[in-house]
Write an enzyme that holds these catalytic residues in place. Sequence first.
Site, PDB file in Angstrom:
ATOM      1  CG  PHE A  87      -0.245   0.492   2.499  1.00 39.56           C
ATOM      2  CD1 PHE A  87      -0.120   1.849   2.768  1.00 39.56           C
ATOM      3  CD2 PHE A  87       0.316  -0.402   3.406  1.00 39.56           C
ATOM      4  CE1 PHE A  87       0.531   2.297   3.912  1.00 39.56           C
ATOM      5  CE2 PHE A  87       0.968   0.036   4.531  1.00 39.56           C
ATOM      6  CZ  PHE A  87       1.075   1.397   4.788  1.00 39.56           C
ATOM      7  CB  CYS A 107      10.453  -0.263   2.602  1.00 44.41           C
ATOM      8  SG  CYS A 107      11.069   0.384   1.055  1.00 44.41           S
ATOM      9  CE  LYS A 129      -2.980  -8.714  -3.790  1.00 47.66           C
ATOM     10  NZ  LYS A 129      -3.584  -7.547  -3.173  1.00 47.66           N
ATOM     11  CD  GLU A 147       8.345  -2.748   8.369  1.00 48.09           C
ATOM     12  OE1 GLU A 147       7.603  -3.732   8.221  1.00 48.09           O
ATOM     13  OE2 GLU A 147       8.912  -2.174   7.421  1.00 48.09           O
ATOM     14  NE  ARG A 167      -3.599  -2.194   3.486  1.00 46.27           N
ATOM     15  CZ  ARG A 167      -2.795  -2.314   4.530  1.00 46.27           C
ATOM     16  NH1 ARG A 167      -3.032  -1.617   5.614  1.00 46.27           N
ATOM     17  NH2 ARG A 167      -1.772  -3.121   4.494  1.00 46.27           N
TER      18      ARG A 167
END
Length: 543
Positions: A190, A322, A214, A425, A218
Site C-alpha cells: 500500500f 520501507c 495485483k 517494524e 487499499r
Amino acid sequence: MLRFVSKSAQNGLRRSVRYASTLTLNSSPLSYPTNHVEPGTEPYLTPSFHNGQLVKSESKTWFDIHDPATNQVISKVPQSTAQELEDAVASAEKAFHSWKQYSIIKRQGIAFKFVELLKKNHDRIAAMIVLEQGKTFADARGDVLRGLQVAEAACNAPNDLMASSLEVATDMETKMVREPLGVVGSICPFNFPAMVPLWSLPLIFVTGNTCVLKPSERVPGAAMIIAELAAEAGVPPGVLNIVHGKHDTVNKILEDPRIKAITFVGGDKAGKYIHEKGTSLGKRVQANLGAKNHLIVLPDADKNHFINAVNGAAFGAAGQRCMAISVLVTVGEKTKKWVEEVAADAAQLKVGSGFDSSSDLGPLINPESLTKASEIIADSEKAGATVLLDGRNFKAADAKFAKGNFLGPTILTNVKPGMRAYDEEIFAPVLAVVNVDTFDEAIELVNSNRYGNGVALFTQSGAAAQKFTKNIACGQVGVNVPIPVPLPMFSFTGNKGSFLGDLNFYGKAGVTFLTQPKTITSYWKTSNVEEVLKPSTAMPIQH
Ligand code: NAD
C-alpha cells in the site's frame, strides 16, 4: 473536487457486459482529486483491467477503500472472482506469444510513449495517491517520480538485452540471448501505489513478458491509471492485466502454472509465504520485505544537516516508507544531547491532510496501524523507554479530520534491543533512539539486526565512512544520505531479512530476473562456400 464517473455497461453492446468499454476511471488527465471527497458521495467501484479493457467485476465481495485522513469510504475494490482471475491469466498467456515476437525497437518505442504519458499524468496519479494513501501531494509526486525513473531506464532495453557471441571454434559461433519467461505475477504493497508497480512493469514489458498485477487492495487507483496509460502507449491487450483482492488472488498467482515468476513487495508474513510457496512450485520469486533502518550519527557530523535529514527520513510519509529511518543510533554523549534539538524540530512538523500544501506528513493508512503504533509506544515506555516527543492523541484543527488516522512525530529515547520499539517494524512516524558508547558498537548493533534494507552514517570523516561502508552488513548504505535508494541504473539492493530471492528489483538484476539465457551454437563451414555458390544446372536434390 473529485467527480466519480462510474458508468455501468449499457446500450446494447455486442460485447459481454463484463467487458464493457464504457467503464471509466474515477480520474482523467483533466479531472482528478484536489480535495477530500464530500460526505455522502457514492463510492466508486474499482474495475479490473483484462485484455486491454476495464472490466466490471461480478464479485459479491467488495472491500471498502477509506480516505485515511477522514476514514470516509471513497471507493470499493472487488475480490476478483475465480472466473475473472482465470480470464486475466489466460489473457496474459495468450498475449505473450505475440508480444515476445515484437521487435525490441518496437517495444522500446512503446516504452518511450509510456514514459511521456506518465509525465503528462504525473499530478493525476499523485492526486489519486493522496486520496487513497494519505501522503502529501509533494511526497506522492516523488512516489510517481521514482517509478517513472524505472520506466525511463527501461527504454535502454536494446542495450540491456544485447546478445553476446563468440567464435568458439573455426566456423563455429556461440551466441547467448536472453528470452522472456512468460507471464509474471506482480503483488504490491500500500505504501508506494505508483513506484512499486513501476519497479517491475516497464521491465516486464520491454523484456517481452506479460503481466498479471495485483495492487494493494487499499490503494488500487494509481495502478489503474498506469494500466490505462500503458494501453494508450501501445502496450497490446493482454500484456498487462490488473486483478484485485486479497489471499484468493495471491493464491491464484502462486498456483497457476502459466505464471512463471512473481515480483512481490510488502511485509514479512506475506513475503515469506509467497517466496516459499512460489519457489516450491517452480517459479522465480523476488520478494522485498520489511525493514528497520538505522541512522548512526558520529560526534563530528554536521549537526544541522543531520537534524534535517533524520527528521525528514523518520517522519516523512508518516514513516510508512520501507527506507524510513526508524532507529537513530547516537554515538557518545555529544550526539545524545542533539536529540533534544531533533525533537524540537520534529515538533514543528505539520501533520494534516495530504492535499494541504503546508502539511509535512499525512495520516497512517488505517486505524489498525494507528492502534499498533500506539501500543508499541506504550509497551516500550513500560519496558523503560522515554517518550521524548509524543504524537499520540493528535487533534486535527479541522473537524473534517477528527476521525483520520493521524499520529504526530514521536521520539522514544533510552531504547534498547528487546523492546518492541526496537524489535518490530512500526511503520509509523516513530523514531527509536539508541545510545552507544563507540562506533564499533553502533556497527555491531546494525549488523546484528535481522533486517538489511537501508542504513546511514552521518560524519565528516572519510576514514569513518570508509570503515562503515566496508563493515556494515546492510544492502543500501548512505553516507550523509539518509534514504539511500539507488536510481534505476543500479538495483534496489536490500538484503538479510529485507529480501528473499537471488535477483533484486530493476537495474541489471531486474533484467536478469525477468529473462532466461539461451545459447545457440552454429557451424557454417566457410570451406564450403565455393561449392555452395557454384552455379548448377542439374535438378536440385535435397540432402
Ligand atoms: P502487506 O504484506 O500487508 O501486503 C502486501 C501485498 O500482499 C498486498 O497486495 C496484500 O494484499 C498481500 N498480502 C497481505 N497479506 C497477505 C498474506 N497473508 N498472504 C498473501 N498475501 C498477502 O504489506 P503492506 O502493509 O501493504 O506494505 C507495508 C510493508 O511493505 C512494510 O512491511 C514495508 O516495509 C514493506 N515494503 C517493503 C519494501 C521494500 O522494498 N523492502 C518497499 C515497500 C514496502
